[in-house]
Motif scaffolding. Sequence first.
Motif, PDB file in Angstrom:
ATOM      1  N   ARG A  90       0.951  -1.126   0.084  1.00 46.78           N
ATOM      2  CA  ARG A  90       0.012   0.015  -0.025  1.00 46.78           C
ATOM      3  C   ARG A  90       0.949   1.128   0.168  1.00 46.78           C
ATOM      4  N   GLU A  91       0.525   2.256  -0.886  1.00 42.47           N
ATOM      5  CA  GLU A  91       1.337   3.568  -0.688  1.00 42.47           C
ATOM      6  C   GLU A  91       0.877   4.235   0.372  1.00 42.47           C
ATOM      7  N   GLY A  92       1.641   5.053   0.632  1.00 43.02           N
ATOM      8  CA  GLY A  92       1.306   5.948   1.810  1.00 43.02           C
ATOM      9  C   GLY A  92       2.512   6.035   2.994  1.00 43.02           C
ATOM     10  N   ILE A  93       2.311   6.408   4.038  1.00 40.12           N
ATOM     11  CA  ILE A  93       3.000   6.250   5.229  1.00 40.12           C
ATOM     12  C   ILE A  93       2.724   4.868   5.901  1.00 40.12           C
ATOM     13  N   ASN A  94       3.668   3.944   6.251  1.00 42.15           N
ATOM     14  CA  ASN A  94       3.558   2.955   6.821  1.00 42.15           C
ATOM     15  C   ASN A  94       4.721   2.674   8.113  1.00 42.15           C
ATOM     16  N   THR A  95       3.936   2.338   9.369  1.00 41.63           N
ATOM     17  CA  THR A  95       4.696   2.275  10.602  1.00 41.63           C
ATOM     18  C   THR A  95       5.278   0.858  10.752  1.00 41.63           C
ATOM     19  N   VAL A  96       6.631   0.960  11.099  1.00 45.25           N
ATOM     20  CA  VAL A  96       7.251  -0.352  11.419  1.00 45.25           C
ATOM     21  C   VAL A  96       7.795  -0.218  12.838  1.00 45.25           C
ATOM     22  N   THR A  97       7.649  -0.999  13.900  1.00 47.24           N
ATOM     23  CA  THR A  97       7.941  -1.135  15.245  1.00 47.24           C
ATOM     24  C   THR A  97       8.570  -2.324  15.464  1.00 47.24           C
ATOM     25  N   VAL A  98       9.674  -2.263  16.140  1.00 48.09           N
ATOM     26  CA  VAL A  98      10.332  -3.481  16.734  1.00 48.09           C
ATOM     27  C   VAL A  98      10.440  -3.328  18.210  1.00 48.09           C
ATOM     28  N   GLN A  99      10.462  -4.441  18.838  1.00 52.84           N
ATOM     29  CA  GLN A  99      10.549  -4.595  20.220  1.00 52.84           C
ATOM     30  C   GLN A  99      11.466  -5.522  20.590  1.00 52.84           C
ATOM     31  N   VAL A 100      12.406  -5.182  21.558  1.00 53.82           N
ATOM     32  CA  VAL A 100      13.646  -6.203  21.673  1.00 53.82           C
ATOM     33  C   VAL A 100      13.512  -6.480  23.096  1.00 53.82           C
ATOM     34  N   SER A 101      13.428  -7.914  23.353  1.00 54.97           N
ATOM     35  CA  SER A 101      13.476  -8.481  24.670  1.00 54.97           C
ATOM     36  C   SER A 101      14.762  -9.151  24.942  1.00 54.97           C
ATOM     37  N   ALA A 102      15.486  -8.761  26.068  1.00 53.96           N
ATOM     38  CA  ALA A 102      16.789  -9.299  26.384  1.00 53.96           C
ATOM     39  C   ALA A 102      16.811  -9.423  27.864  1.00 53.96           C
ATOM     40  N   GLY A 103      16.818 -10.604  28.446  1.00 53.25           N
ATOM     41  CA  GLY A 103      16.742 -10.819  29.898  1.00 53.25           C
ATOM     42  C   GLY A 103      15.511 -10.129  30.541  1.00 53.25           C
ATOM     43  N   ASN A 104      15.744  -9.084  31.568  1.00 51.29           N
ATOM     44  CA  ASN A 104      14.510  -8.276  32.029  1.00 51.29           C
ATOM     45  C   ASN A 104      14.154  -7.142  31.442  1.00 51.29           C
ATOM     46  N   THR A 105      14.960  -6.904  30.393  1.00 55.83           N
ATOM     47  CA  THR A 105      14.782  -5.651  29.654  1.00 55.83           C
ATOM     48  C   THR A 105      13.999  -5.681  28.189  1.00 55.83           C
ATOM     49  N   ILE A 106      12.934  -4.646  28.003  1.00 55.70           N
ATOM     50  CA  ILE A 106      12.506  -4.864  26.792  1.00 55.70           C
ATOM     51  C   ILE A 106      12.376  -3.420  26.591  1.00 55.70           C
ATOM     52  N   LEU A 107      12.872  -2.947  25.067  1.00 57.61           N
ATOM     53  CA  LEU A 107      12.977  -1.728  24.732  1.00 57.61           C
ATOM     54  C   LEU A 107      12.491  -1.867  23.332  1.00 57.61           C
ATOM     55  N   GLN A 108      12.019  -0.711  22.717  1.00 60.71           N
ATOM     56  CA  GLN A 108      11.467  -0.698  21.316  1.00 60.71           C
ATOM     57  C   GLN A 108      11.698   0.638  20.718  1.00 60.71           C
ATOM     58  N   ASP A 109      11.628   0.632  19.323  1.00 62.35           N
ATOM     59  CA  ASP A 109      11.871   1.560  18.512  1.00 62.35           C
ATOM     60  C   ASP A 109      11.004   1.540  17.375  1.00 62.35           C
ATOM     61  N   ARG A 110      10.761   2.737  16.836  1.00 67.75           N
ATOM     62  CA  ARG A 110       9.669   2.878  15.572  1.00 67.75           C
ATOM     63  C   ARG A 110      10.217   3.716  14.755  1.00 67.75           C
ATOM     64  N   LYS A 111       9.911   3.503  13.330  1.00 67.64           N
ATOM     65  CA  LYS A 111      10.111   4.306  12.110  1.00 67.64           C
ATOM     66  C   LYS A 111       8.940   4.400  11.348  1.00 67.64           C
ATOM     67  N   THR A 112       8.723   5.470  10.608  1.00 67.13           N
ATOM     68  CA  THR A 112       7.770   5.615   9.508  1.00 67.13           C
ATOM     69  C   THR A 112       8.579   5.373   8.152  1.00 67.13           C
ATOM     70  N   ILE A 113       7.888   4.641   7.250  1.00 67.43           N
ATOM     71  CA  ILE A 113       8.438   4.414   5.916  1.00 67.43           C
ATOM     72  C   ILE A 113       7.508   4.801   4.754  1.00 67.43           C
ATOM     73  N   ALA A 114       7.603   5.889   3.840  1.00 66.38           N
ATOM     74  CA  ALA A 114       6.893   6.492   2.831  1.00 66.38           C
ATOM     75  C   ALA A 114       7.288   5.405   1.848  1.00 66.38           C
ATOM     76  N   VAL A 115       5.810   4.898   1.327  1.00 67.06           N
ATOM     77  CA  VAL A 115       5.706   3.877   0.345  1.00 67.06           C
ATOM     78  C   VAL A 115       5.405   4.616  -0.893  1.00 67.06           C
ATOM     79  N   HIS A 116       6.055   4.520  -1.873  1.00 69.77           N
ATOM     80  CA  HIS A 116       5.735   5.045  -3.258  1.00 69.77           C
ATOM     81  C   HIS A 116       5.853   4.310  -4.249  1.00 69.77           C
TER      82      HIS A 116
END
Length: 256
Positions: free
Chosen positions: A61-87
């Motif tokens: 699908r064209e438009g703005i797409n969001t991707v998120t990754v959540q990383v779990s290591a031991g007792n720690t959980i962190l995440q980061d998010r990016k937007t990708i413009a698809v054309h």
Amino acid sequence: VGQLEYIHLSAPFVAVRNKEVNLTAVLWPSQVGTVTYIWWIGNNTEPVITLEGSIACTFSREGINTVTVQVSAGNTILQDRKTIAVHEYFQSHLLAFSSNLDDHNPDVAEWRLDVSRVIKNSLIQATGVREDQLLVTVLPGLPTAAEFFLLPDKQLTEGKPEKSSAHLDQLSEVLLSALNQNLVQFTLRPGVQVTVYAAHLSAAPLVDTSENHSGSAMLMLLSVVVVGLAVFVIYKFKRSQASTSMRRCRMKKNKK
């Protein structure tokens, strides 16, 4: 093995529809034991779970797409998010800056986002390119670099690939002309005027032309022929010498 402190999701700023792109989660520190990655991509409600820090995906699908990754290591959980413009189509070009920008670059995401907006506005003012046809992103790291992306006018080019290409070529020429004439500038703060340039990575062609390949092949062929002739001449010369020596030996024996 340390404790996970920070993650960064590396993803393209713009992607072509239905063309595969790679997403990578970068961890700091890199060695944190067993890691689980949970990916939410676009409109998919079901996440993808992997043990690897990279994943390939496509966007239909064209438009703005969001991707998120959540990383779990031991007792720690962190995440980061990016937007990708698809054309469907786009053109891009790298940008460089006068060196004074590096002195004020803290290399943090918020600063890059703010400066990206400023650069985009400067490009629009200098060229008249429409806002919805231009995207700009400042890249991480030093020296400061950025990339602009040109998008075709949907009303002009819908369903016409050749028209999209010609349209983007025209827009690209307009922007590169302004950049090469040092017409794109912005004020970072009072007393700090920054000039934006088109980045020229190399004066040499990135891909050899077919003529060059033909020339190289011909030169190689000539070299082989010359070497072959030289070997043949040397061989004949030595053989001739050997024959002469044998005849002399026979003549001496006959005289005896």
